[in-house]
Design a protein around this motif. Structure first.
Motif, PDB file in Angstrom:
ATOM      1  N   THR A   4       3.913  44.960  39.003  1.00 56.80           N
ATOM      2  CA  THR A   4       4.943  45.126  39.407  1.00 56.80           C
ATOM      3  C   THR A   4       5.374  44.707  40.388  1.00 56.80           C
ATOM      4  OG1 THR A   4       5.456  45.507  36.787  1.00 56.80           O
ATOM      5  CG2 THR A   4       7.095  44.858  38.097  1.00 56.80           C
ATOM      6  N   ARG A   5       5.667  45.930  41.203  1.00 56.71           N
ATOM      7  CA  ARG A   5       6.221  45.807  43.055  1.00 56.71           C
ATOM      8  C   ARG A   5       5.198  44.911  43.286  1.00 56.71           C
ATOM      9  NH1 ARG A   5       6.243  51.744  44.295  1.00 56.71           N
ATOM     10  NH2 ARG A   5       7.645  51.201  43.089  1.00 56.71           N
ATOM     11  N   ASN A   6       4.294  44.815  43.658  1.00 57.75           N
ATOM     12  CA  ASN A   6       3.664  43.578  44.190  1.00 57.75           C
ATOM     13  C   ASN A   6       3.856  42.107  44.273  1.00 57.75           C
ATOM     14  OD1 ASN A   6       2.255  45.656  45.997  1.00 57.75           O
ATOM     15  ND2 ASN A   6       0.531  45.812  44.839  1.00 57.75           N
ATOM     16  N   ARG A   7       3.890  41.909  42.710  1.00 58.89           N
ATOM     17  CA  ARG A   7       4.071  40.827  42.231  1.00 58.89           C
ATOM     18  C   ARG A   7       5.281  40.521  42.254  1.00 58.89           C
ATOM     19  NH1 ARG A   7       1.184  37.702  37.115  1.00 58.89           N
ATOM     20  NH2 ARG A   7       2.038  35.643  37.848  1.00 58.89           N
ATOM     21  N   TYR A   8       6.581  40.948  42.230  1.00 54.41           N
ATOM     22  CA  TYR A   8       7.535  40.540  42.376  1.00 54.41           C
ATOM     23  C   TYR A   8       8.101  40.889  42.903  1.00 54.41           C
ATOM     24  CZ  TYR A   8       5.617  38.264  38.029  1.00 54.41           C
ATOM     25  OH  TYR A   8       5.199  37.978  37.187  1.00 54.41           O
ATOM     26  N   ALA A   9       7.790  42.132  44.073  1.00 58.75           N
ATOM     27  CA  ALA A   9       9.294  42.779  45.020  1.00 58.75           C
ATOM     28  C   ALA A   9       9.292  41.803  46.390  1.00 58.75           C
ATOM     29  CB  ALA A   9       8.664  44.223  45.231  1.00 58.75           C
ATOM     30  N   SER A  10      10.415  41.854  46.751  1.00 60.46           N
ATOM     31  CA  SER A  10      10.793  40.163  47.872  1.00 60.46           C
ATOM     32  C   SER A  10      11.948  40.994  48.610  1.00 60.46           C
ATOM     33  CB  SER A  10      11.173  39.711  47.522  1.00 60.46           C
ATOM     34  OG  SER A  10      12.987  39.190  46.429  1.00 60.46           O
ATOM     35  N   GLU A  11      12.287  40.728  49.830  1.00 59.35           N
ATOM     36  CA  GLU A  11      12.650  40.812  51.131  1.00 59.35           C
ATOM     37  C   GLU A  11      14.519  40.450  49.873  1.00 59.35           C
ATOM     38  OE1 GLU A  11      14.896  39.665  55.442  1.00 59.35           O
ATOM     39  OE2 GLU A  11      12.210  40.064  55.260  1.00 59.35           O
ATOM     40  N   MET A  12      14.990  39.539  48.824  1.00 52.15           N
ATOM     41  CA  MET A  12      15.712  39.299  49.198  1.00 52.15           C
ATOM     42  C   MET A  12      16.141  39.991  47.810  1.00 52.15           C
ATOM     43  SD  MET A  12      18.083  35.233  47.894  1.00 52.15           S
ATOM     44  CE  MET A  12      15.994  34.729  47.399  1.00 52.15           C
ATOM     45  N   LEU A  13      15.357  40.475  46.812  1.00 54.90           N
ATOM     46  CA  LEU A  13      15.468  41.513  45.786  1.00 54.90           C
ATOM     47  C   LEU A  13      16.071  42.493  46.307  1.00 54.90           C
ATOM     48  CD1 LEU A  13      15.226  41.677  42.853  1.00 54.90           C
ATOM     49  CD2 LEU A  13      13.753  42.287  42.517  1.00 54.90           C
ATOM     50  N   ASP A  14      15.463  43.368  47.626  1.00 53.89           N
ATOM     51  CA  ASP A  14      15.822  44.494  48.364  1.00 53.89           C
ATOM     52  C   ASP A  14      17.254  44.275  48.746  1.00 53.89           C
ATOM     53  OD1 ASP A  14      13.020  45.831  47.611  1.00 53.89           O
ATOM     54  OD2 ASP A  14      12.371  45.615  49.762  1.00 53.89           O
ATOM     55  N   ASP A  15      17.709  43.106  49.513  1.00 51.48           N
ATOM     56  CA  ASP A  15      18.981  42.770  49.684  1.00 51.48           C
ATOM     57  C   ASP A  15      20.112  42.678  48.660  1.00 51.48           C
ATOM     58  OD1 ASP A  15      17.567  43.348  52.076  1.00 51.48           O
ATOM     59  OD2 ASP A  15      18.056  40.501  52.569  1.00 51.48           O
ATOM     60  N   ILE A  16      19.347  43.034  47.270  1.00 53.30           N
ATOM     61  CA  ILE A  16      20.489  42.420  46.148  1.00 53.30           C
ATOM     62  C   ILE A  16      21.005  44.486  45.722  1.00 53.30           C
ATOM     63  CG2 ILE A  16      20.190  41.804  44.135  1.00 53.30           C
ATOM     64  CD1 ILE A  16      19.569  38.797  45.282  1.00 53.30           C
ATOM     65  N   PHE A  17      19.228  44.773  45.518  1.00 54.50           N
ATOM     66  CA  PHE A  17      19.479  46.353  45.039  1.00 54.50           C
ATOM     67  C   PHE A  17      19.889  47.360  45.482  1.00 54.50           C
ATOM     68  CE2 PHE A  17      14.884  45.597  42.761  1.00 54.50           C
ATOM     69  CZ  PHE A  17      15.828  45.351  41.544  1.00 54.50           C
ATOM     70  N   ILE A  18      20.060  46.762  47.586  1.00 51.97           N
ATOM     71  CA  ILE A  18      20.370  47.666  48.471  1.00 51.97           C
ATOM     72  C   ILE A  18      22.514  47.266  48.665  1.00 51.97           C
ATOM     73  CG2 ILE A  18      21.639  48.019  50.914  1.00 51.97           C
ATOM     74  CD1 ILE A  18      18.081  47.784  51.507  1.00 51.97           C
ATOM     75  N   TYR A  19      22.541  46.238  47.824  1.00 42.33           N
ATOM     76  CA  TYR A  19      24.224  45.506  48.135  1.00 42.33           C
ATOM     77  C   TYR A  19      24.957  46.553  47.355  1.00 42.33           C
ATOM     78  CZ  TYR A  19      28.010  42.529  47.579  1.00 42.33           C
ATOM     79  OH  TYR A  19      29.553  42.314  47.347  1.00 42.33           O
ATOM     80  N   PHE A  20      24.113  46.644  45.730  1.00 47.28           N
ATOM     81  CA  PHE A  20      24.755  46.872  44.387  1.00 47.28           C
ATOM     82  C   PHE A  20      24.584  48.196  44.791  1.00 47.28           C
ATOM     83  CE2 PHE A  20      24.030  42.911  42.417  1.00 47.28           C
ATOM     84  CZ  PHE A  20      25.333  42.584  41.852  1.00 47.28           C
ATOM     85  N   MET A  21      23.863  49.229  45.031  1.00 44.45           N
ATOM     86  CA  MET A  21      23.886  50.762  45.873  1.00 44.45           C
ATOM     87  C   MET A  21      25.254  50.670  46.433  1.00 44.45           C
ATOM     88  SD  MET A  21      19.967  51.205  46.274  1.00 44.45           S
ATOM     89  CE  MET A  21      18.837  51.788  45.061  1.00 44.45           C
ATOM     90  N   ARG A  22      25.387  50.052  47.556  1.00 47.26           N
ATOM     91  CA  ARG A  22      26.094  50.372  47.765  1.00 47.26           C
ATOM     92  C   ARG A  22      27.618  50.036  47.655  1.00 47.26           C
ATOM     93  NH1 ARG A  22      26.667  45.394  51.730  1.00 47.26           N
ATOM     94  NH2 ARG A  22      28.901  47.055  53.032  1.00 47.26           N
ATOM     95  N   THR A  23      27.861  49.067  46.174  1.00 49.40           N
ATOM     96  CA  THR A  23      28.714  48.960  45.450  1.00 49.40           C
ATOM     97  C   THR A  23      28.806  49.654  44.925  1.00 49.40           C
ATOM     98  OG1 THR A  23      28.611  46.146  46.186  1.00 49.40           O
ATOM     99  CG2 THR A  23      29.354  47.109  43.644  1.00 49.40           C
ATOM    100  N   ILE A  24      27.893  50.787  44.164  1.00 50.59           N
ATOM    101  CA  ILE A  24      28.127  51.625  43.194  1.00 50.59           C
ATOM    102  C   ILE A  24      28.604  52.678  44.173  1.00 50.59           C
ATOM    103  CG2 ILE A  24      26.978  53.607  42.365  1.00 50.59           C
ATOM    104  CD1 ILE A  24      24.867  51.853  41.115  1.00 50.59           C
ATOM    105  N   LEU A  25      28.528  52.621  45.366  1.00 49.14           N
ATOM    106  CA  LEU A  25      28.857  54.055  46.581  1.00 49.14           C
ATOM    107  C   LEU A  25      30.437  54.300  46.743  1.00 49.14           C
ATOM    108  CD1 LEU A  25      25.825  54.734  48.682  1.00 49.14           C
ATOM    109  CD2 LEU A  25      26.524  56.534  46.808  1.00 49.14           C
ATOM    110  N   HIS A  26      30.692  52.031  47.101  1.00 45.51           N
ATOM    111  CA  HIS A  26      32.356  52.138  47.227  1.00 45.51           C
ATOM    112  C   HIS A  26      32.983  51.900  45.490  1.00 45.51           C
ATOM    113  CE1 HIS A  26      32.481  50.373  51.000  1.00 45.51           C
ATOM    114  NE2 HIS A  26      31.088  50.370  50.807  1.00 45.51           N
ATOM    115  N   LEU A  27      32.556  52.073  44.036  1.00 44.31           N
ATOM    116  CA  LEU A  27      33.065  52.344  43.524  1.00 44.31           C
ATOM    117  C   LEU A  27      33.383  53.873  42.963  1.00 44.31           C
ATOM    118  CD1 LEU A  27      31.137  49.695  40.924  1.00 44.31           C
ATOM    119  CD2 LEU A  27      33.775  49.766  41.811  1.00 44.31           C
TER     120      LEU A  27
END
Length: 160
Positions: A4-27
């Protein structure tokens, strides 16, 4: 998991995950006070993410926000030649924003889809996200030992 990771992971998806991790920390630190976080995604992701964050900030009811985000998603599909990567990113924004805002544990969903995290997300989680989560969240998600074993010089605690 690797397939799954090899087929669907992408740089943009990584950026989205990191954005939401940052959001969780700010919340966790200050509620919605410092939201939305700065982001520089290209269209249509930029506008869609801003809309999702507006629903979090405004405290919109889940039924309303999900309906509107789904409608905006359908509009993007109709007006844009979308590939699987873009569609997955848009769906991830909708899911993460709803789960972070409405679930009792804002981290559950992001941890449950860890098989889509790329290497950058895994690294960010280890050196910034996990160590900055509250002790209660670290314990609940069995991260305490992992955080304790991380060499202090590798931590980037202010990287959010």
């Amino acid at each position: 998991m690797g397939w799954t990771r090899n087929r669907y992971a992408s740089e943009m998806l990584d950026d989205i995950f990191i954005y939401f991790m940052r959001t969780i920390l700010h919340l966790q630190e200050s509620g919605i006070e410092k939201l939305p976080l700065k982001q520089n995604f290209t269209e249509p992701v930029h506008t869609y993410l801003n809309l999702a964050m507006d629903f979090i900030i405004e405290g919109e009811m889940p039924e309303t926000s999900e309906l509107i985000l789904k409608s905006e998603y359908d509009k993007i599909l109709k007006n844009c030649d979308c590939n699987t990567e873009l569609l997955l990113c848009l769906n991830m924004i909708r899911e993460l924003s709803c789960h972070i805002h409405y679930d009792a544990d804002m981290c559950d969903y992001i941890f449950n889809i860890g098989n889509l995290w790329g290497n950058r997300v895994s690294e960010y989680a280890a050196v910034t996200f996990y160590p900055n989560l509250s002790i209660e969240m670290q314990q609940k998600h069995h991260l305490t030992e992992l955080v304790d074993r991380m060499p202090a010089h590798m931590l980037r605690l202010d990287n959010y």
